[in-house]
Enzyme design. Sequence first.
Site, PDB file in Angstrom:
ATOM      1  N   ASN A  62       2.211  17.463  73.865  1.00 46.57           N
ATOM      2  CA  ASN A  62       0.811  17.875  73.939  1.00 46.57           C
ATOM      3  C   ASN A  62       0.395  18.424  75.291  1.00 46.57           C
ATOM      4  O   ASN A  62      -0.662  19.055  75.407  1.00 46.57           O
ATOM      5  CB  ASN A  62      -0.100  16.705  73.561  1.00 46.57           C
ATOM      6  CG  ASN A  62      -0.107  16.451  72.067  1.00 46.57           C
ATOM      7  OD1 ASN A  62       0.190  17.338  71.287  1.00 46.57           O
ATOM      8  ND2 ASN A  62      -0.446  15.240  71.668  1.00 46.57           N
ATOM      9  N   HIS A 142      -5.987   3.283  75.565  1.00 44.14           N
ATOM     10  CA  HIS A 142      -6.075   3.461  74.116  1.00 44.14           C
ATOM     11  C   HIS A 142      -4.672   3.328  73.538  1.00 44.14           C
ATOM     12  O   HIS A 142      -3.998   4.295  73.234  1.00 44.14           O
ATOM     13  CB  HIS A 142      -6.652   4.850  73.811  1.00 44.14           C
ATOM     14  CG  HIS A 142      -6.914   5.095  72.353  1.00 44.14           C
ATOM     15  ND1 HIS A 142      -7.630   4.231  71.570  1.00 44.14           N
ATOM     16  CD2 HIS A 142      -6.550   6.120  71.560  1.00 44.14           C
ATOM     17  CE1 HIS A 142      -7.708   4.724  70.344  1.00 44.14           C
ATOM     18  NE2 HIS A 142      -7.054   5.858  70.296  1.00 44.14           N
TER      19      HIS A 142
END
Length: 275
Positions: A62, A142
């Site tokens: 990404n 996260h």
Amino acid sequence: VHEGVPQGVALDIQQSASLFRFDTRVTGDTDPAAMRGSDLVIITAGFPRKPGMSRSDVLEANLGIIDGIVDNMLDYAPDAMLMMVTNPVDVLTWHAFTRTGWPRERVFGQSGALDTARMTAFIALETGYSVKDISALVLGGHGDAMVPLPRFTDISGINIEHFLDAEKIEQIAERTRQGAGELLPLQHRTHAYASLAAAIAAMVDAIGHNRRRILPCVAVLDGEYGQKSLAMGVPAVLDERGLTGIIELKLDASEKAEFRKSADMVHSDISNLPA
């Protein structure tokens, strides 16, 4: 990146206008110049993780996507705020912050709002009480080392420990940490949709209407909670200028240890970013 897809999504949303009572004109485009002059850019693009993968596993894939979008922001929307959603969101928020050189108020990420919403939902399912009366809080990265905080979780102001024993609370905390992992194999998709969209919408509403809401967000830390040179989930103030404040809670020894463990994992991933 696929011609027709953003136009189709925009048209689909536009057709809901009479049902949701909005007059906003929704458009889609594959040309990055479409973001010209934006006040807020939300980055969700990227390779999604597959069942069994961690959020960190998609970092390398990404990075290139994020760099391209961030560079287009610098060209077309240099005064915008940037909300990162793409995983691993803590690392990519930090990466975007360093790549843009913008103030930390303008670069932040979504994760804590979703994680907290999941914890709230699980408490409602377990206790049978209305979700409207439940307030929860999740900090940290996260990922599997996120930090649910039962001490700061209540039902109508009454601490959660009044309703559930320690074992049940820990089960809810663990289910919160594994929230996305529970979804992936069930729906045969690569990530959450409805709950994630709702979390993003809550943050956008706070910014767009200058509400000064306190929401858990991925924020760039500069000494808060004893951490520097990283971004991770903390309670933050959102208003029309972006993320304009960080609420530093007084954590107990156990909570501090969990937060440090989570921060160490984010630091580890940041260390894998190219120089």
